[in-house]
Design a protein around this motif. Structure first.
Motif, PDB file in Angstrom:
ATOM      1  N   CYS A 102       0.831  -1.205   0.000  1.00  0.00           N
ATOM      2  CA  CYS A 102       0.000   0.000   0.000  1.00  0.00           C
ATOM      3  C   CYS A 102       0.867   1.256   0.000  1.00  0.00           C
ATOM      4  CB  CYS A 102      -0.931   0.009   1.209  1.00  0.00           C
ATOM      5  SG  CYS A 102      -2.256  -1.210   1.144  1.00  0.00           S
ATOM      6  N   LEU A 103       1.944   1.243   0.790  1.00  0.00           N
ATOM      7  CA  LEU A 103       2.850   2.390   0.821  1.00  0.00           C
ATOM      8  C   LEU A 103       3.492   2.618  -0.533  1.00  0.00           C
ATOM      9  CD1 LEU A 103       4.635   1.824   4.270  1.00  0.00           C
ATOM     10  CD2 LEU A 103       2.897   3.534   3.741  1.00  0.00           C
ATOM     11  N   GLN A 104       3.821   1.535  -1.229  1.00  0.00           N
ATOM     12  CA  GLN A 104       4.434   1.660  -2.550  1.00  0.00           C
ATOM     13  C   GLN A 104       3.459   2.216  -3.582  1.00  0.00           C
ATOM     14  OE1 GLN A 104       5.893  -2.308  -3.211  1.00  0.00           O
ATOM     15  NE2 GLN A 104       7.754  -1.986  -1.987  1.00  0.00           N
ATOM     16  N   GLN A 105       2.158   2.099  -3.296  1.00  0.00           N
ATOM     17  CA  GLN A 105       1.136   2.681  -4.169  1.00  0.00           C
ATOM     18  C   GLN A 105       0.726   4.079  -3.699  1.00  0.00           C
ATOM     19  OE1 GLN A 105      -2.058  -0.113  -5.423  1.00  0.00           O
ATOM     20  NE2 GLN A 105      -0.957  -1.670  -4.224  1.00  0.00           N
ATOM     21  N   ASN A 106       1.530   4.657  -2.802  1.00  0.00           N
ATOM     22  CA  ASN A 106       1.314   6.018  -2.308  1.00  0.00           C
ATOM     23  C   ASN A 106       0.002   6.182  -1.538  1.00  0.00           C
ATOM     24  OD1 ASN A 106       3.748   7.053  -3.421  1.00  0.00           O
ATOM     25  ND2 ASN A 106       2.755   7.184  -5.433  1.00  0.00           N
ATOM     26  N   VAL A 107      -0.432   5.135  -0.879  1.00  0.00           N
ATOM     27  CA  VAL A 107      -1.607   5.250  -0.023  1.00  0.00           C
ATOM     28  C   VAL A 107      -1.179   5.893   1.290  1.00  0.00           C
ATOM     29  CG1 VAL A 107      -3.459   4.008   1.156  1.00  0.00           C
ATOM     30  CG2 VAL A 107      -2.628   3.202  -1.059  1.00  0.00           C
ATOM     31  N   PRO A 110      -2.618   7.426   7.276  1.00  0.00           N
ATOM     32  CA  PRO A 110      -3.920   7.513   7.967  1.00  0.00           C
ATOM     33  C   PRO A 110      -5.019   6.719   7.273  1.00  0.00           C
ATOM     34  CG  PRO A 110      -2.892   9.666   7.859  1.00  0.00           C
ATOM     35  CD  PRO A 110      -2.077   8.771   6.993  1.00  0.00           C
ATOM     36  N   ALA A 111      -4.985   6.677   5.940  1.00  0.00           N
ATOM     37  CA  ALA A 111      -6.002   5.907   5.207  1.00  0.00           C
ATOM     38  C   ALA A 111      -5.843   4.409   5.462  1.00  0.00           C
ATOM     39  CB  ALA A 111      -5.909   6.206   3.714  1.00  0.00           C
ATOM     40  N   ILE A 112      -4.591   3.939   5.490  1.00  0.00           N
ATOM     41  CA  ILE A 112      -4.342   2.519   5.761  1.00  0.00           C
ATOM     42  C   ILE A 112      -4.847   2.150   7.147  1.00  0.00           C
ATOM     43  CG2 ILE A 112      -2.563   0.758   6.028  1.00  0.00           C
ATOM     44  CD1 ILE A 112      -0.855   2.310   4.038  1.00  0.00           C
ATOM     45  N   VAL A 113      -4.520   2.972   8.132  1.00  0.00           N
ATOM     46  CA  VAL A 113      -4.907   2.688   9.515  1.00  0.00           C
ATOM     47  C   VAL A 113      -6.427   2.688   9.656  1.00  0.00           C
ATOM     48  CG1 VAL A 113      -4.788   3.518  11.891  1.00  0.00           C
ATOM     49  CG2 VAL A 113      -2.751   3.605  10.432  1.00  0.00           C
ATOM     50  N   SER A 114      -7.081   3.698   9.114  1.00  0.00           N
ATOM     51  CA  SER A 114      -8.525   3.831   9.280  1.00  0.00           C
ATOM     52  C   SER A 114      -9.291   2.713   8.577  1.00  0.00           C
ATOM     53  CB  SER A 114      -8.980   5.194   8.755  1.00  0.00           C
ATOM     54  OG  SER A 114     -10.387   5.326   8.867  1.00  0.00           O
ATOM     55  N   LEU A 580     -11.203   9.016   2.064  1.00  0.00           N
ATOM     56  CA  LEU A 580     -10.852   7.610   2.247  1.00  0.00           C
ATOM     57  C   LEU A 580     -11.365   6.739   1.111  1.00  0.00           C
ATOM     58  CD1 LEU A 580     -11.547   7.061   6.057  1.00  0.00           C
ATOM     59  CD2 LEU A 580      -9.333   7.251   4.939  1.00  0.00           C
ATOM     60  N   ALA A 581     -12.420   7.176   0.460  1.00  0.00           N
ATOM     61  CA  ALA A 581     -13.068   6.331  -0.540  1.00  0.00           C
ATOM     62  C   ALA A 581     -12.134   5.960  -1.681  1.00  0.00           C
ATOM     63  CB  ALA A 581     -14.312   7.038  -1.080  1.00  0.00           C
ATOM     64  N   GLN A 582     -11.237   6.874  -2.070  1.00  0.00           N
ATOM     65  CA  GLN A 582     -10.368   6.586  -3.206  1.00  0.00           C
ATOM     66  C   GLN A 582      -9.335   5.509  -2.886  1.00  0.00           C
ATOM     67  OE1 GLN A 582      -7.678   9.864  -4.128  1.00  0.00           O
ATOM     68  NE2 GLN A 582      -8.244  10.862  -2.185  1.00  0.00           N
ATOM     69  N   TYR A 583      -9.032   5.317  -1.606  1.00  0.00           N
ATOM     70  CA  TYR A 583      -8.069   4.292  -1.206  1.00  0.00           C
ATOM     71  C   TYR A 583      -8.750   3.051  -0.619  1.00  0.00           C
ATOM     72  CZ  TYR A 583      -5.061   8.425  -1.393  1.00  0.00           C
ATOM     73  OH  TYR A 583      -4.411   9.552  -1.791  1.00  0.00           O
ATOM     74  N   ARG A 584     -10.040   3.122  -0.484  1.00  0.00           N
ATOM     75  CA  ARG A 584     -10.777   2.080   0.233  1.00  0.00           C
ATOM     76  C   ARG A 584     -10.576   0.705  -0.380  1.00  0.00           C
ATOM     77  NH1 ARG A 584     -16.176   0.489  -0.486  1.00  0.00           N
ATOM     78  NH2 ARG A 584     -17.214  -0.287   1.393  1.00  0.00           N
ATOM     79  N   SER A 585     -10.708   0.590  -1.681  1.00  0.00           N
ATOM     80  CA  SER A 585     -10.605  -0.704  -2.346  1.00  0.00           C
ATOM     81  C   SER A 585      -9.206  -1.292  -2.208  1.00  0.00           C
ATOM     82  CB  SER A 585     -10.970  -0.553  -3.823  1.00  0.00           C
ATOM     83  OG  SER A 585     -10.809  -1.782  -4.497  1.00  0.00           O
ATOM     84  N   ILE A 586      -8.181  -0.443  -2.370  1.00  0.00           N
ATOM     85  CA  ILE A 586      -6.799  -0.935  -2.287  1.00  0.00           C
ATOM     86  C   ILE A 586      -6.502  -1.478  -0.895  1.00  0.00           C
ATOM     87  CG2 ILE A 586      -4.375  -0.246  -2.423  1.00  0.00           C
ATOM     88  CD1 ILE A 586      -5.176   1.862  -4.461  1.00  0.00           C
ATOM     89  N   VAL A 587      -6.913  -0.728   0.130  1.00  0.00           N
ATOM     90  CA  VAL A 587      -6.598  -1.127   1.504  1.00  0.00           C
ATOM     91  C   VAL A 587      -7.391  -2.362   1.911  1.00  0.00           C
ATOM     92  CG1 VAL A 587      -6.577  -0.381   3.905  1.00  0.00           C
ATOM     93  CG2 VAL A 587      -6.003   1.240   2.102  1.00  0.00           C
TER      94      VAL A 587
END
Length: 711
Positions: A102-107, A110-114, A580-587
């Motif tokens: 996720c970090l490598q995809q620039n997420v 805070p989005a990862i944690v939440s 958060l929605a834009q990262y939701r699927s990836i996380v």
């Protein structure tokens, strides 16, 4: 002090990499067919066989901060549940890798944690529908009830198929050809006191080891002494090795046709501990392949269940169970003995022989039996320096006065047996042996309480506190004998049994010929015991075999694919922020990857898939069928009833007919998930590693010295 720091929250996050590296060492511990590991101590060249995440972590170099956090997390899980540590360790590694991606995809962090936290909470709520009450799980497991069936071999003797085939450890077999042995009453003068115990014990002799067992009556003169090597010196015993004399559990045992004439055996319908009314099925379901401890625990459960019928309680009382590891005997001699079994020196064994079955006066001590011992909270006078606490004007060795005084106290009150919670002074032990007083140290507090309750003894901290009301009566001691009545000669240490009338204490005697396997057997026994304890305490279990993890994957799939309509339902409201929605699927996919890897590795470890790629394909196939069914939970439960969701395409044992009926603890499993994710997210949110102390030169010599900034 000098201080240095470095940025650890880069895209390749150092702490997460350390967690992943440490966790990768325990992937072979997943599933019922675990691979063992040897831990070698370079300083002593001694090796230990392990098969648990706790022992592994204790043996690893955990100098890094992330490693120490991992150790604390696993120790907390072990302290509370005694199970779930392998799952925790694996998910820490799997989710660490997922977060790095996720970090490598620039997420953003805070989005990862939440999203991951909310996703796990949602999954934990979703899987609650899979919980099965203990009452219902007995019905479920009894639907494929095991029926022991004896058969006649070509020699006319009663034989049996192996209960310990690695494939059979996963499940309840539809058909087991195995007559159950029962433990005979020990040939001692205290037979009557243990009759109640022996009425309901199933012998764990059947299925232990690859050496054929020959059961004889306790009074059979042809019975030979068991030597230190564990070999039975009798021409009637036929031994056959399969693969390994130490580790193989495949084999067949022959039993004398005269065993039905033994007194003290359990026979008839009452011997059926596999029945729906008992805990036999539940123990098997929770064993996860640990066949070695199943028979022992079935005996303990049967005994405690019968004692608890009057009170209506169905709990397993762990405080009434202890273990004793006897080195030098084959594993098939493992058994459950009433009372307290422990190892003593040969000189102490001679004292026990002198007792000749007479009742003993017992003393309990809840501290150390040494001259220097002081109880917790003892405060010495301020501004006083003690040069010599007990001056001896007459001369002589230091401590002689104390030894004489303590020995006189024991002899004054005619004490024969002393159980000490802590350590015992070596010189005092020798004096007691000369006076024919048995002193045993390092006794668990629960054992002291059990003897105090039935003998009337009251624990004291110092011998100087002893009075007549503190001494108990009615205890006895004898040499421990194997379950077939044979004498035991182990050389350095001798197993003895100490008991008293009406004592509820049980000792699981774990025997092995390998010193490196002692810790492994003890860990496996306690793990299974605590699984049963927590299952009865919770009153419910999860269906096993990957059922719960598959529903989590299915639920995350639903969360990922559903349209973004905040406020539509609870699952959507968990992620209300447009940011958060834009990262939701990836996380969410990263969270799901941990459980998917978990299922894939279990399939590979159990030889249900040739590769992790094939295992992932099998998991995806189940997810597709669950989604097409319309009700994923209903589909998954049906798969569990049909044999489990971990039935892969490649069957290593095609000739075996099995039902994969495995159960997991509810609280232990979900708490292992939470602890694993909490640890990963904690390390993720750590941005700097600060090192203090005079270590500048050491840091400069490191290959990564350029990453440190010195202050």
């Amino acid at each position: 002090l000098p201080m240095a720091f470095r940025d650890v929250n880069a895209r390749r996050h150092i702490g997460l990499q350390q967690l992943s590296s440490l966790a990768s060492t325990g992937r072979t511990f997943l599933g019922p067919m675990k691979s063992h590991k040897f831990i070698v101590d370079e300083s002593t060249n001694q090796s230990t066989l392990i098969c648990s995440a706790v022992r592994l972590i204790e043996s690893l170099d955990l100098t890094s901060a992330a490693g120490q956090l991992l150790n604390e997390t696993i120790q907390a899980q072990n302290k509370e549940f005694k199970t779930g540590m392998s799952t925790l360790l694996f998910l820490v590694g799997a989710w660490s890798n997922a977060v790095v991606e996720c970090l490598q995809q620039n997420v953003p962090v805070p989005a990862i944690v939440s999203v991951m936290s909310e996703g796990l909470n949602s999954c934990c709520e979703r899987v609650q529908c899979l919980q099965i009450s203990i009452h219902d799980v007995k019905k479920e497991l009894c639907s494929s009830r095991v029926r022991p069936k004896a058969f006649e071999s070509k020699t006319g003797q009663v034989g049996r198929d192996s209960l310990t085939n690695p494939r059979n450890l996963l499940c309840f077999q539809r058909e087991i050809s195995a007559p159950e042995e029962v433990i005979p009453i020990n040939s001692s003068s205290h037979q009557g006191d243990d009759c109640h115990f022996n009425k309901c014990l199933v012998s764990p002799l059947a299925g232990f080891g690859s050496v054929a067992s020959l059961v004889k009556a306790a009074g059979d003169k042809s019975s030979s002494v068991l030597s230190r090597s564990g070999v039975i010196a009798s021409s009637r015993v036929t031994q056959k090795l399969t693969h390994s004399r130490h580790f193989s559990t495949l084999g067949k045992s022959r039993f004398s046709s005269q065993q039905r004439n033994f007194q003290g055996y359990l026979s008839g319908p009452s011997a059926d501990l596999w029945g729906c009314c008992g805990l036999g099925h539940l123990v098997m379901a929770l064993s996860h392949g640990n066949q070695t401890s199943v028979k022992l625990l079935q005996s303990i459960a049967a005994y405690q269940q019968e004692r608890a019928e009057c009170s209506g309680s169905s709990q397993i009382n762990i405080t009434e169970i202890v273990t004793c590891c006897v080195l030098g005997l084959p594993e098939r001699y493992s058994c459950v003995s009433p009372g307290f079994v422990t190892l003593v020196a040969p000189e102490q064994a001679m004292v026990i022989k002198h007792f000749a079955d007479k009742p003993l006066r017992i003393l309990l001590m809840d501290g150390d039996l040494t001259e220097q011992y002081r109880h917790l909270g003892f405060n010495r006078p301020h501004n006083v320096r003690t040069i010599l606490e007990h001056p001896n004007p007459e001369g002589g060795r230091a401590g002689d006065v104390w030894l004489s005084r303590m020995s006189d106290i024991l002899m004054t009150f005619e004490v024969n047996l002393v159980l000490v919670k802590g350590n015992v002074c070596k010189n005092f032990m020798e004096r007691c042996i000369a006076s024919r007083i048995l002193v045993i140290g390092c006794v668990a507090l629960d054992v002291l309480c059990a003897f105090g309750a039935v003998t009337g003894a009251q624990a004291v901290t110092y011998l100087s506190q002893l009075n007549a009301s503190c001494v108990g009566n009615g205890a006895w001691a004898e040499l421990w004998k194997a379950s077939d009545g044979r004498a035991v000669d182990l050389g350095e240490l001798v197993p003895v049994r100490i008991s008293a009338g009406g004592i509820p204490l049980l000792t699981a005697v774990l025997t092995t010929a390998l010193p490196s396997k002692v810790q492994l057997l003890e860990d496996q026994f306690w793990t299974l015991l605590y699984r049963l304890h927590h299952a009865l305490k919770d009153g419910k279990v999860f269906p096993g075999g990957g059922t719960v993890e598959l529903l989590c994957l299915s639920h995350i799939q639903v969360l990922t694919e559903q349209p973004e309509r905040p406020g539509n339902d609870k699952a959507v409201r968990e992620f209300p922020s447009p940011w958060l929605a834009q990262y939701r699927s990836i996380v969410l996919q990263a969270l799901a990857s941990g459980w998917k890897r978990y299922l894939s590795v279990v399939l590979c470890n159990t030889a249900k898939a040739r590769s992790e790629l094939e295992a992932c394909a099998a998991v995806d196939h189940h997810l597709q069928k669950a989604a097409a069914c319309g009700s994923p939970s209903a589909y998954i439960l049906e798969e569990f009833r049909r044999g489990g969701v971990l039935r892969g395409g490649s069957d290593a044992f095609p000739d075996q007919v099995t039902d994969l009926k495995v159960c997991d603890n509810v609280a232990a499993k979900t708490e292992a998930w939470r602890r694993a994710l909490d640890l990963v997210l904690l390390v993720l949110q750590t941005d700097t590693e600060i090192i203090t102390g005079p270590r500048k030169n050491q840091l400069l010599n490191l290959p990564v010295s350029s990453e440190f900034m010195f202050l």
